[in-house]
Design an enzyme around this catalytic site. Structure first.
Site, PDB file in Angstrom:
ATOM      1  N   ASP A 111       0.869  -1.180   0.000  1.00  0.00           N
ATOM      2  CA  ASP A 111       0.000   0.000   0.000  1.00  0.00           C
ATOM      3  C   ASP A 111       0.905   1.229   0.000  1.00  0.00           C
ATOM      4  O   ASP A 111       2.094   1.161   0.344  1.00  0.00           O
ATOM      5  CB  ASP A 111      -0.952  -0.019   1.198  1.00  0.00           C
ATOM      6  CG  ASP A 111      -2.171   0.880   0.974  1.00  0.00           C
ATOM      7  OD1 ASP A 111      -2.215   1.596  -0.043  1.00  0.00           O
ATOM      8  OD2 ASP A 111      -3.077   0.858   1.822  1.00  0.00           O
TER       9      ASP A 111
ATOM     10  N   ASP B  63      -3.838   7.125  -3.789  1.00  0.00           N
ATOM     11  CA  ASP B  63      -5.236   7.539  -3.899  1.00  0.00           C
ATOM     12  C   ASP B  63      -5.636   8.304  -2.635  1.00  0.00           C
ATOM     13  O   ASP B  63      -4.959   8.232  -1.615  1.00  0.00           O
ATOM     14  CB  ASP B  63      -6.142   6.307  -4.080  1.00  0.00           C
ATOM     15  CG  ASP B  63      -5.986   5.303  -2.938  1.00  0.00           C
ATOM     16  OD1 ASP B  63      -4.846   5.121  -2.462  1.00  0.00           O
ATOM     17  OD2 ASP B  63      -6.984   4.711  -2.512  1.00  0.00           O
TER      18      ASP B  63
ATOM     19  N   ALA C  43     -11.632   3.398   1.096  1.00  0.00           N
ATOM     20  CA  ALA C  43     -12.264   4.277   2.095  1.00  0.00           C
ATOM     21  C   ALA C  43     -13.521   3.673   2.707  1.00  0.00           C
ATOM     22  O   ALA C  43     -14.487   4.376   2.991  1.00  0.00           O
ATOM     23  CB  ALA C  43     -12.571   5.640   1.471  1.00  0.00           C
TER      24      ALA C  43
ATOM     25  N   CYS D  53     -13.226 -23.317  19.507  1.00  0.00           N
ATOM     26  CA  CYS D  53     -12.503 -23.323  18.242  1.00  0.00           C
ATOM     27  C   CYS D  53     -11.622 -24.559  18.181  1.00  0.00           C
ATOM     28  O   CYS D  53     -11.177 -25.067  19.208  1.00  0.00           O
ATOM     29  CB  CYS D  53     -11.657 -22.052  18.156  1.00  0.00           C
ATOM     30  SG  CYS D  53     -10.402 -22.093  16.885  1.00  0.00           S
TER      31      CYS D  53
ATOM     32  N   CYS E  96      -8.651 -24.772  16.551  1.00  0.00           N
ATOM     33  CA  CYS E  96      -7.250 -24.526  16.176  1.00  0.00           C
ATOM     34  C   CYS E  96      -6.290 -25.032  17.257  1.00  0.00           C
ATOM     35  O   CYS E  96      -6.687 -25.324  18.387  1.00  0.00           O
ATOM     36  CB  CYS E  96      -7.024 -23.051  15.852  1.00  0.00           C
ATOM     37  SG  CYS E  96      -6.632 -22.007  17.263  1.00  0.00           S
TER      38      CYS E  96
ATOM     39  N   CYS F 265      -6.281 -23.170  20.632  1.00  0.00           N
ATOM     40  CA  CYS F 265      -7.470 -23.372  21.469  1.00  0.00           C
ATOM     41  C   CYS F 265      -7.561 -24.794  22.015  1.00  0.00           C
ATOM     42  O   CYS F 265      -8.118 -25.013  23.086  1.00  0.00           O
ATOM     43  CB  CYS F 265      -8.728 -23.015  20.689  1.00  0.00           C
ATOM     44  SG  CYS F 265      -8.747 -21.278  20.258  1.00  0.00           S
TER      45      CYS F 265
HETATM   46  N1  GUN Z   1      -6.398   1.072   3.243  1.00  0.00           N
HETATM   47  C1  GUN Z   1      -7.681   1.122   3.687  1.00  0.00           C
HETATM   48  N2  GUN Z   1      -8.435   1.908   2.879  1.00  0.00           N
HETATM   49  C2  GUN Z   1      -7.620   2.352   1.901  1.00  0.00           C
HETATM   50  C3  GUN Z   1      -7.830   3.177   0.749  1.00  0.00           C
HETATM   51  O1  GUN Z   1      -8.913   3.683   0.483  1.00  0.00           O
HETATM   52  N3  GUN Z   1      -6.728   3.392  -0.058  1.00  0.00           N
HETATM   53  C4  GUN Z   1      -5.507   2.845   0.210  1.00  0.00           C
HETATM   54  N4  GUN Z   1      -4.509   3.086  -0.622  1.00  0.00           N
HETATM   55  N5  GUN Z   1      -5.285   2.074   1.286  1.00  0.00           N
HETATM   56  C5  GUN Z   1      -6.346   1.825   2.118  1.00  0.00           C
HETATM   57 ZN    ZN Z   2      -8.604 -21.124  18.028  1.00  0.00          ZN
END
Ligand code: GUN
Ligand code: ZN
Length: 484
Positions: free
Chosen positions: A90, A125, A193, A276, A278, A281
């Site tokens: 990201d 963005d 978003a 659970c 796993c 757990c």
């Molecule tokens: N991580 C969570 N939401 C967003 C987003 O709208 N854009 C980017 N680039 N990373 C995110």
């Molecule tokens: Zn578990």
């Protein structure tokens, strides 16, 4: 190195598919765990051993880190993180949305992501807050689109760049964004978003913006729901056509002492037992987990296990054609999820276009089931039946002389000819005792049959129990009574 997506199996608008980036593939739906290099509760290598094919990390953290920046540039992310699967990075947009500012430009972050060997790069963005007014949202969307164009111009159409869809809370702006992102040729499209919506349980709004983006995105685009971490909402999001999720929730919840389940979460202090299967757990009591020195790590491992298991369950549901049943089940875990599910049922005409022809079964789970894609499709297809002049729809199997056709009745679908008795959806439809909701919905089917066959005289035969309901729904229709 372009990104390609292939849908192999589908249910509702959900897909089970294959994402290909260069030589690497990822089976979808998939969860991309979020890795923070400064805080690794679970290492990428361990994730790989748990079957994780792709992860996501934040390029901005690497670019700003004295410890990691040069190392990442010198040896690449895969070596640094010791992970040979797909690594998505990201850009720093998240920091932008939280702190309002980042000290990096769009082309700088993309070049950096390229230079550290990331498999999927994300431009800078602007994640517009759902509280923003239309003017702000539109202005920020224009900046985002400008940056996506710039990404294409500078790095070429083959670069593995994601095209985020923004547009805040406004459906038409999400539609515009989806269309423009697809027109620019992006085949990997995160819906952005949405974290603030999910954090405040605004699932109805989530459904509205995701469905708006899906209306205009190319059907072949791989759709990532940015920041979706709670497994309870994966089925709902998959049914809308989201293919990827990324989750820091497993770690954030663990730090906060919270234990995930597929339908909600517990504070670790609330648990009398560990429900659970796993390894964590099964080898700890609730008390041992609560007081363990490495509690955070153990919780993170459990949370990951639950999250990955939910993805596997969704894939199986798509294979079986039982995704609606899973959505119904999961969305009863929280009233706001139920609101999201009901909002999704409002989009059934759009979903029906993607839904498959045949499924393993249809389990009736209450009045919501009456609004499913299969019911809508069946009732529309009733127009295709070839009928004679006099038609009896028999609720109780009673037969009568003098009719050209005798149809049976199965709620919530409606009338059916004997030839369809064994086929989907009539045959594999499991219903409990009839209730008013399903009979009323079945009457919609009769109405649809009557409307599409104006030259046929349609007569109903039903028991005294259902006659008042039928009379109310189909006021003008003839009801036939067997002679005593
Ligand atoms: N991580 C969570 N939401 C967003 C987003 O709208 N854009 C980017 N680039 N990373 C995110
Ligand atoms: Zn578990």
């Amino acid at each position: 190195m372009a990104i390609a997506f292939e849908s192999l199996d589908s249910d509702c608008a959900g897909r089970a598919g294959k994402l290909t980036i260069g030589k690497k593939t990822v089976r979808t739906p998939a969860l991309l765990p979020v890795i923070n290099p400064h805080l690794q509760l679970v290492t990428p290598k361990e994730l790989r051993q748990m079957g994780v094919e792709a992860l996501i990390t934040n390029a901005y953290i690497f670019s700003q880190s004295q410890q990691y920046r040069e190392l990442a540039l010198a040896e690449g992310l895969h070596k640094l993180l010791d992970f040979d699967g797909v690594i998505m990075t990201d850009s720093g947009s998240f920091q932008l949305s939280v702190y309002g500012q980042v000290s990096i430009t769009n082309t700088e972050t993309l070049s950096f992501q390229r230079d550290i060997g990331s498999d999927i790069w994300v431009p800078l963005d602007i994640p517009t807050s759902p509280a923003s007014d239309r003017e702000t949202t539109e202005r920020e969307l224009a900046v985002t689109m400008q940056r996506l164009k710039e990404a294409r111009d500078v790095f070429g159409s083959d670069a593995p760049i994601a095209g985020p869809v923004q547009g805040g809370i406004f459906e038409d702006l999400r539609e515009r964004a989806g269309r423009e992102v697809s027109d620019l040729g992006f085949s990997f499209c995160p819906v952005g978003a949405v974290v603030p919506l999910m954090e405040s349980y605004r699932y109805r709004d989530l459904v509205s913006v995701v469905m708006a983006a899906k209306r205009t995105l190319a059907p072949s685009a791989c759709v990532h729901l940015f920041g979706a971490g709670h497994p309870a909402m994966f089925a709902l999001a998959t049914a809308m056509g989201c293919d990827l999720f990324d989750s820091a929730a497993y770690a954030l919840y663990a730090k906060d002492g919270r234990y995930l389940t597929s339908h909600g979460s517990y504070r670790i202090g609330e648990l009398a037992d560990l429900p659970c299967a796993c390894a964590v757990c099964r080898s700890h009591t609730a008390e041992e987990l609560r007081t363990a020195n490495d509690r955070e790590r153990l919780l993170a491992l459990h949370n990951l296990h639950v999250t990955l298991a939910e993805i596997a369950r969704i894939r199986q549901a798509i294979a079986d054609g039982t995704l609606w049943e899973l959505v119904d089940e999961r969305c009863r875990g929280h009233p706001q999820l139920l609101a999201g599910y009901r909002a999704l049922l409002g989009h059934v005409p759009a979903l029906e276009a993607h839904d498959r022809v045949s499924k393993r079964r249809f389990f009736y789970r209450g009045s919501e089931s009456c609004r499913r894609t299969e019911v809508l499709r069946y009732q529309r297809q009733l127009s295709r039946l070839n009928l004679g002049k006099n038609v009896l729809v028999s609720f109780d199997g009673s037969r009568a002389e003098g009719f050209d056709d005798i149809l049976h009745f199965k709620p919530p679908f409606g009338p059916y000819p004997a030839e369809l008795r064994e086929t989907f959806p009539i045959g594999p439809c499991e219903i409990p005792e009839w209730d008013e909701d399903m009979v009323r919905q079945g009457c919609v089917g009769i109405k649809s049959l009557a409307d599409s066959h104006p030259d046929s005289r349609i007569v109903l035969s039903c028991s005294h129990r259902w006659e008042p309901v039928v009379r109310k729904e189909l006021a003008t229709m003839e009801i036939w009574h067997a002679p005593l």
